[in-house]
Design a protein around this motif. Structure first.
Motif, PDB file in Angstrom:
ATOM      1  N   ALA A   3       1.694  31.576  23.220  1.00 24.19           N
ATOM      2  CA  ALA A   3       2.694  32.039  23.883  1.00 24.19           C
ATOM      3  C   ALA A   3       3.490  32.677  22.719  1.00 24.19           C
ATOM      4  N   LEU A   4       3.937  31.898  21.583  1.00 21.74           N
ATOM      5  CA  LEU A   4       4.717  32.341  20.463  1.00 21.74           C
ATOM      6  C   LEU A   4       4.121  33.328  19.600  1.00 21.74           C
ATOM      7  N   SER A   5       2.882  33.292  19.270  1.00 24.94           N
ATOM      8  CA  SER A   5       2.310  34.481  18.628  1.00 24.94           C
ATOM      9  C   SER A   5       1.870  35.610  19.601  1.00 24.94           C
ATOM     10  N   ILE A   6       1.888  35.620  20.775  1.00 20.23           N
ATOM     11  CA  ILE A   6       1.617  36.745  21.822  1.00 20.23           C
ATOM     12  C   ILE A   6       3.044  37.508  21.677  1.00 20.23           C
ATOM     13  N   ALA A   7       4.148  36.783  21.881  1.00 22.73           N
ATOM     14  CA  ALA A   7       5.525  37.424  21.886  1.00 22.73           C
ATOM     15  C   ALA A   7       5.775  38.164  20.699  1.00 22.73           C
ATOM     16  N   ILE A   8       5.442  37.503  19.538  1.00 28.28           N
ATOM     17  CA  ILE A   8       5.699  38.141  18.148  1.00 28.28           C
ATOM     18  C   ILE A   8       4.779  39.469  17.920  1.00 28.28           C
ATOM     19  N   THR A   9       3.341  39.121  18.408  1.00 29.70           N
ATOM     20  CA  THR A   9       2.512  40.346  18.308  1.00 29.70           C
ATOM     21  C   THR A   9       2.994  41.655  19.046  1.00 29.70           C
ATOM     22  N   LYS A  10       3.574  41.179  20.366  1.00 32.64           N
ATOM     23  CA  LYS A  10       3.927  42.325  21.235  1.00 32.64           C
ATOM     24  C   LYS A  10       5.420  42.853  20.566  1.00 32.64           C
ATOM     25  N   LEU A  11       6.224  42.132  20.205  1.00 24.93           N
ATOM     26  CA  LEU A  11       7.433  42.604  19.560  1.00 24.93           C
ATOM     27  C   LEU A  11       7.045  43.405  18.261  1.00 24.93           C
ATOM     28  N   LYS A  12       6.357  42.957  17.372  1.00 22.26           N
ATOM     29  CA  LYS A  12       6.004  43.799  16.082  1.00 22.26           C
ATOM     30  C   LYS A  12       5.130  45.039  16.443  1.00 22.26           C
ATOM     31  N   ALA A  13       4.536  45.160  17.750  1.00 24.94           N
ATOM     32  CA  ALA A  13       3.725  46.326  17.916  1.00 24.94           C
ATOM     33  C   ALA A  13       4.505  47.288  18.803  1.00 24.94           C
ATOM     34  N   THR A  14       6.010  46.904  19.053  1.00 23.12           N
ATOM     35  CA  THR A  14       6.735  47.843  20.008  1.00 23.12           C
ATOM     36  C   THR A  14       7.722  48.372  18.864  1.00 23.12           C
ATOM     37  N   SER A  15       7.545  49.811  18.808  1.00 18.84           N
ATOM     38  CA  SER A  15       8.288  50.847  18.012  1.00 18.84           C
ATOM     39  C   SER A  15       9.940  50.540  18.309  1.00 18.84           C
ATOM     40  N   ALA A  16      10.294  50.612  19.587  1.00 17.47           N
ATOM     41  CA  ALA A  16      11.881  50.484  19.894  1.00 17.47           C
ATOM     42  C   ALA A  16      12.277  49.074  19.449  1.00 17.47           C
ATOM     43  N   VAL A  17      11.415  48.246  19.051  1.00 15.35           N
ATOM     44  CA  VAL A  17      11.926  47.028  18.402  1.00 15.35           C
ATOM     45  C   VAL A  17      11.865  47.075  16.814  1.00 15.35           C
ATOM     46  N   THR A  18      10.818  47.653  16.268  1.00 14.74           N
ATOM     47  CA  THR A  18      10.908  47.830  14.953  1.00 14.74           C
ATOM     48  C   THR A  18      11.681  48.935  14.432  1.00 14.74           C
ATOM     49  N   SER A  19      12.033  49.741  15.321  1.00 16.75           N
ATOM     50  CA  SER A  19      13.146  50.839  14.810  1.00 16.75           C
ATOM     51  C   SER A  19      14.336  50.169  14.613  1.00 16.75           C
ATOM     52  N   LYS A  20      14.700  49.105  15.198  1.00 20.71           N
ATOM     53  CA  LYS A  20      16.075  48.533  15.314  1.00 20.71           C
ATOM     54  C   LYS A  20      16.020  47.060  14.095  1.00 20.71           C
ATOM     55  N   THR A  21      14.899  46.701  13.858  1.00 22.46           N
ATOM     56  CA  THR A  21      14.523  45.607  12.731  1.00 22.46           C
ATOM     57  C   THR A  21      13.351  45.886  12.305  1.00 22.46           C
ATOM     58  N   THR A  22      12.665  45.165  11.232  1.00 24.81           N
ATOM     59  CA  THR A  22      11.362  45.635  10.946  1.00 24.81           C
ATOM     60  C   THR A  22      10.688  44.416  11.335  1.00 24.81           C
ATOM     61  N   ALA A  23       9.061  44.451  11.367  1.00 25.27           N
ATOM     62  CA  ALA A  23       8.318  43.615  11.562  1.00 25.27           C
ATOM     63  C   ALA A  23       8.475  42.433  10.832  1.00 25.27           C
ATOM     64  N   ALA A  24       8.918  42.746   9.721  1.00 27.09           N
ATOM     65  CA  ALA A  24       8.944  41.501   8.590  1.00 27.09           C
ATOM     66  C   ALA A  24      10.195  40.650   9.023  1.00 27.09           C
ATOM     67  N   ARG A  25      11.079  41.018  10.030  1.00 23.93           N
ATOM     68  CA  ARG A  25      12.075  40.433  10.137  1.00 23.93           C
ATOM     69  C   ARG A  25      12.188  39.742  11.790  1.00 23.93           C
ATOM     70  N   ILE A  26      10.918  39.598  12.110  1.00 21.08           N
ATOM     71  CA  ILE A  26      10.579  38.759  13.519  1.00 21.08           C
ATOM     72  C   ILE A  26       9.906  37.587  12.884  1.00 21.08           C
ATOM     73  N   TYR A  27      10.605  36.570  13.255  1.00 22.52           N
ATOM     74  CA  TYR A  27      10.430  35.163  12.615  1.00 22.52           C
ATOM     75  C   TYR A  27       9.816  34.153  13.854  1.00 22.52           C
ATOM     76  N   PRO A  28       8.820  33.336  13.655  1.00 20.89           N
ATOM     77  CA  PRO A  28       8.330  32.141  14.497  1.00 20.89           C
ATOM     78  C   PRO A  28       9.161  31.131  14.325  1.00 20.89           C
ATOM     79  N   VAL A  29       9.902  30.337  15.212  1.00 22.36           N
ATOM     80  CA  VAL A  29      10.723  29.276  15.055  1.00 22.36           C
ATOM     81  C   VAL A  29      12.076  29.131  14.294  1.00 22.36           C
ATOM     82  N   ASP A  30      11.907  29.318  13.235  1.00 24.42           N
ATOM     83  CA  ASP A  30      13.320  29.226  12.365  1.00 24.42           C
ATOM     84  C   ASP A  30      13.530  30.584  11.725  1.00 24.42           C
ATOM     85  N   LEU A  31      14.944  30.651  11.509  1.00 25.27           N
ATOM     86  CA  LEU A  31      15.302  31.774  10.832  1.00 25.27           C
ATOM     87  C   LEU A  31      15.499  31.311   9.430  1.00 25.27           C
TER      88      LEU A  31
END
Length: 132
Positions: A3-31
């Motif tokens: 589920a962790l990688s599913i959520a991250i994959t979906k968020l990175k593929a959503t332009s509304a999300v990546t227009s506000k942050t970048t795909a590189a700034r979507i982190y699993p588990v730890d900042l």
């Protein structure tokens, strides 16, 4: 995949999300220390396997927490709204190489901020159901 990688994959593929942050700034588990804002941190909060008469069903439902971080309250609300739109209502979706995935908003939408007001947070929880 979990589920962790599913959520991250979906968020990175959503332009509304990546227009506000970048795909590189979507982190699993730890900042990572020194990470730039705005960014997201995705964690699994809980999970279970659907049991069948024959034993383990390998049909999981996990609760995933997405922590949005931004330098202003307006930016964190907008980032959270984009995350909500991406994950709140997917039924029988294909995400990455997995099919039949369901995502839905759980029941948590919480905001807070650091004492020095340099980081505003919005935390959202989602249920992700997937088959292994």
């Amino acid at each position: 995949m979990s589920a962790l990688s599913i959520a991250i994959t979906k968020l990175k593929a959503t332009s509304a999300v990546t227009s506000k942050t970048t795909a590189a700034r979507i982190y699993p588990v730890d900042l990572p220390q020194g990470a730039s804002q705005p960014c997201l941190v995705v964690n699994i909060a809980s999970g279970y396997d659907e049991h069948m008469l024959s034993g383990a069903g390998k049909y999981y439902r996990n609760r995933v927490t997405v922590e949005c971080n931004a330098p202003t309250s307006e930016a964190v609300m907008a980032l959270g709204d984009a995350v909500m739109a991406a994950l709140e209502d997917n039924v029988n979706a294909t995400i990455g190489t997995f099919t039949g995935i369901t995502t839905q908003f759980a029941d948590l939408d919480r905001t807070d901020y650091t004492d020095d007001r340099t980081t505003y947070r919005r935390t959202l929880d989602f249920f992700i159901r997937w088959r292994h």
